[in-house]
Design a protein around this motif. Structure first.
Motif, mmCIF file in Angstrom:
data_model
loop_
_atom_site.group_PDB
_atom_site.id
_atom_site.type_symbol
_atom_site.label_atom_id
_atom_site.label_comp_id
_atom_site.label_asym_id
_atom_site.label_seq_id
_atom_site.Cartn_x
_atom_site.Cartn_y
_atom_site.Cartn_z
ATOM 1 N N GLY A 44 0.830 -1.190 0.000
ATOM 2 C CA GLY A 44 0.000 0.000 0.000
ATOM 3 C C GLY A 44 0.861 1.235 0.000
ATOM 4 N N ASP A 45 0.199 2.354 0.125
ATOM 5 C CA ASP A 45 0.902 3.632 0.155
ATOM 6 C C ASP A 45 0.163 4.538 1.122
ATOM 7 O OD1 ASP A 45 2.112 6.059 -0.247
ATOM 8 O OD2 ASP A 45 2.156 5.893 -2.417
ATOM 9 N N HIS A 46 0.726 4.721 2.284
ATOM 10 C CA HIS A 46 0.077 5.526 3.316
ATOM 11 C C HIS A 46 0.069 7.014 2.981
ATOM 12 C CE1 HIS A 46 4.312 5.558 4.253
ATOM 13 N NE2 HIS A 46 4.139 6.551 5.103
ATOM 14 N N ARG A 47 0.644 7.388 1.853
ATOM 15 C CA ARG A 47 0.595 8.789 1.418
ATOM 16 C C ARG A 47 -0.534 9.007 0.409
ATOM 17 N NH1 ARG A 47 7.030 10.032 0.753
ATOM 18 N NH2 ARG A 47 7.527 9.739 2.941
ATOM 19 N N GLN A 48 -1.266 7.969 0.110
ATOM 20 C CA GLN A 48 -2.404 8.098 -0.793
ATOM 21 C C GLN A 48 -3.696 8.069 0.020
ATOM 22 O OE1 GLN A 48 -2.197 5.491 -4.190
ATOM 23 N NE2 GLN A 48 -0.104 6.074 -4.639
ATOM 24 N N LEU A 49 -4.774 7.585 -0.565
ATOM 25 C CA LEU A 49 -6.074 7.623 0.091
ATOM 26 C C LEU A 49 -6.099 6.768 1.350
ATOM 27 C CD1 LEU A 49 -8.379 7.283 -3.022
ATOM 28 C CD2 LEU A 49 -7.941 9.342 -1.690
ATOM 29 N N PRO A 50 -6.616 7.321 2.448
ATOM 30 C CA PRO A 50 -6.771 6.527 3.675
ATOM 31 C C PRO A 50 -8.049 5.684 3.595
ATOM 32 C CG PRO A 50 -7.564 8.750 4.044
ATOM 33 C CD PRO A 50 -7.012 8.718 2.639
ATOM 34 N N GLU B 20 5.146 13.101 -12.451
ATOM 35 C CA GLU B 20 6.109 14.095 -11.987
ATOM 36 C C GLU B 20 5.526 14.912 -10.834
ATOM 37 O OE1 GLU B 20 9.577 16.392 -11.672
ATOM 38 O OE2 GLU B 20 9.214 14.475 -12.645
ATOM 39 N N PHE B 21 4.261 15.292 -10.970
ATOM 40 C CA PHE B 21 3.611 16.038 -9.893
ATOM 41 C C PHE B 21 3.585 15.208 -8.611
ATOM 42 C CE2 PHE B 21 -0.229 16.672 -7.383
ATOM 43 C CZ PHE B 21 -0.045 17.978 -6.971
ATOM 44 N N PHE C 34 4.796 14.457 -3.180
ATOM 45 C CA PHE C 34 4.609 13.502 -2.090
ATOM 46 C C PHE C 34 5.830 12.633 -1.781
ATOM 47 C CE2 PHE C 34 0.414 14.116 -4.094
ATOM 48 C CZ PHE C 34 -0.217 14.746 -3.044
ATOM 49 N N TYR C 35 6.771 12.532 -2.716
ATOM 50 C CA TYR C 35 7.871 11.574 -2.554
ATOM 51 C C TYR C 35 9.251 12.194 -2.720
ATOM 52 C CZ TYR C 35 3.866 8.541 -3.122
ATOM 53 O OH TYR C 35 2.640 7.951 -2.972
ATOM 54 N N ASP C 36 9.352 13.495 -2.575
ATOM 55 C CA ASP C 36 10.632 14.198 -2.676
ATOM 56 C C ASP C 36 11.388 13.889 -3.964
ATOM 57 O OD1 ASP C 36 10.278 15.334 -0.081
ATOM 58 O OD2 ASP C 36 10.994 13.459 0.811
#
Length: 164
Positions: free
Chosen positions: A74-80, A123-124, A129-131
């Motif tokens: 998963g990706d905790h920086r995306q939708l919870p 790119e955005f 979100f990911y430096d």
């Protein structure tokens, strides 16, 4: 490859699951009778989109599968997780198991190359979100704008459309 939704807990269903190399299910479908009646351990359980699932729903396949190894993706920086109850939200129901583990220091492995998005969108996301650590594995030509819409730019296929 067997989808669990086709199984009803019958002896035939259990035999089919026991012989499968891969069983696909949702978190909640893993609570069906066929999982409960499966007597063997599963070698590995893979929970995809775990950052979007509530912690409690993620526990269903973990407990019912009796897996020797659990991998959560998963990706905790995306939708919870989506929690519509104010009380559930206030009591921590919107926390995913993935997020809890990340917050408690479990080392995470970041996917470093993406292939789904148009490079301009990627790119955005990478910068915001990911430096800047996410690279793109496809070209703009691989992701042309979908037909049937008057795109403001023929290069990118990105538009903000007011919906009021």
């Amino acid at each position: 490859l067997l989808p669990v939704c086709l199984f009803d807990g019958s002896t035939k269903s259990i035999a089919a699951m026991a012989s499968a190399d891969i069983i696909c299910t949702t978190n909640i479908s893993a609570g069906k009778a066929c999982f409960a009646r499966l007597q063997q351990e599963i070698a590995a359980l893979l929970v995809d989109e775990a950052a979007q699932a509530t912690e409690l729903s993620t526990l269903v396949p973990i407990v019912n599968s009796r897996a020797k190894q659990v991998v959560i993706l998963g990706d905790h920086r995306q939708l919870p997780p989506l929690v519509t109850s104010a009380e559930g939200y206030e009591r921590g129901g919107a926390l995913s198991l993935f997020q809890r583990l990340a917050e408690n220091g479990l080392p995470l492995n970041l996917l470093q190359r993406q292939y789904r998005m148009h490079p301009l969108i990627a790119e955005f996301s990478s910068q915001s979100f990911y430096d800047g650590r996410i690279e793109t594995g496809c070209s703009a030509e691989d992701r042309p704008p979908p037909a049937g819409f008057d795109w403001p730019s023929k290069v990118g296929g990105v538009a903000f459309v007011p919906c009021t």
